[in-house]
Design a protein around this motif. Structure first.
Motif, short mmCIF file in Angstrom:
data_model
loop_
_atom_site.label_atom_id
_atom_site.label_comp_id
_atom_site.label_asym_id
_atom_site.label_seq_id
_atom_site.Cartn_x
_atom_site.Cartn_y
_atom_site.Cartn_z
N ARG A 10 13.06 -3.37 -13.36
CA ARG A 10 11.70 -3.23 -12.80
C ARG A 10 11.67 -3.68 -11.34
O ARG A 10 11.06 -3.03 -10.49
CB ARG A 10 10.70 -4.04 -13.62
N GLN A 11 12.32 -4.83 -11.07
CA GLN A 11 12.34 -5.33 -9.69
C GLN A 11 13.03 -4.33 -8.77
O GLN A 11 12.54 -4.05 -7.66
CB GLN A 11 13.06 -6.68 -9.63
N LEU A 12 14.16 -3.80 -9.22
CA LEU A 12 14.89 -2.84 -8.39
C LEU A 12 14.10 -1.55 -8.20
O LEU A 12 14.14 -0.95 -7.12
CB LEU A 12 16.25 -2.54 -9.01
N SER A 13 13.37 -1.14 -9.22
CA SER A 13 12.55 0.07 -9.09
C SER A 13 11.44 -0.14 -8.06
O SER A 13 11.17 0.75 -7.25
CB SER A 13 11.92 0.42 -10.44
N LYS A 14 10.80 -1.32 -8.09
CA LYS A 14 9.76 -1.61 -7.10
C LYS A 14 10.36 -1.65 -5.70
O LYS A 14 9.80 -1.09 -4.76
CB LYS A 14 9.09 -2.96 -7.41
N GLU A 15 11.51 -2.31 -5.58
CA GLU A 15 12.16 -2.40 -4.27
C GLU A 15 12.55 -1.01 -3.78
O GLU A 15 12.37 -0.68 -2.61
CB GLU A 15 13.40 -3.29 -4.37
N ASN A 16 13.06 -0.18 -4.68
CA ASN A 16 13.44 1.18 -4.31
C ASN A 16 12.23 1.98 -3.85
O ASN A 16 12.30 2.70 -2.84
CB ASN A 16 14.11 1.87 -5.51
N ALA A 17 11.11 1.85 -4.56
CA ALA A 17 9.89 2.56 -4.17
C ALA A 17 9.42 2.09 -2.79
O ALA A 17 9.03 2.91 -1.95
CB ALA A 17 8.80 2.33 -5.21
N ASN A 18 9.47 0.78 -2.55
CA ASN A 18 9.08 0.25 -1.24
C ASN A 18 9.99 0.76 -0.14
O ASN A 18 9.52 1.14 0.95
CB ASN A 18 9.08 -1.28 -1.26
N LEU A 19 11.28 0.78 -0.41
CA LEU A 19 12.23 1.27 0.59
C LEU A 19 12.04 2.76 0.85
O LEU A 19 12.13 3.22 2.00
CB LEU A 19 13.66 0.99 0.15
#
Length: 102
Positions: free
Chosen positions: A32-41
């Motif tokens: 979940r954290q990586l998905s959020k970070e990916n979306a932000n990036l």
């Protein structure tokens, strides 16, 4: 004796099961954290690309105006031998001023 061995096996399997559940939960949190970070990036990259397009367009317009100004100016300024106008290969509509190093 057979029951004791089976109970030990059950206990061992239950411990493994709990460990696997804990790992799954930890991996889910990380995912979940990586998905959020990916979306932000991804959003950041899109904004940067838009900004780059705007700056490129502004740069082209300014270069075009500069060339037009030079062409219509009553006083022709001599351009130095190291400065020339070239058409940008990606954009045929406007020239780009390029300074070549000697």
């Amino acid at each position: 004796e057979k029951n004791l061995k089976l109970e030990e096996k059950i206990t061992k399997l239950q411990q493994q099961n709990e460990e696997l559940r804990a790992r799954i939960e930890k991996n889910t949190v990380i995912t979940r954290q990586l998905s959020k970070e990916n979306a932000n990036l991804q959003e950041y990259v899109e904004k940067e690309m838009e900004e780059k397009k705007k700056l490129s367009k502004t740069n082209e317009e300014l270069l075009w105006k500069l060339q037009e100004e030079d062409a219509t100016s009553p006083v022709k300024l001599q351009s130095s031998p190291s400065t020339s106008f070239h058409r940008c290969p990606s954009r045929n509509s406007s020239p780009a001023k390029v300074r070549t190093l000697q």
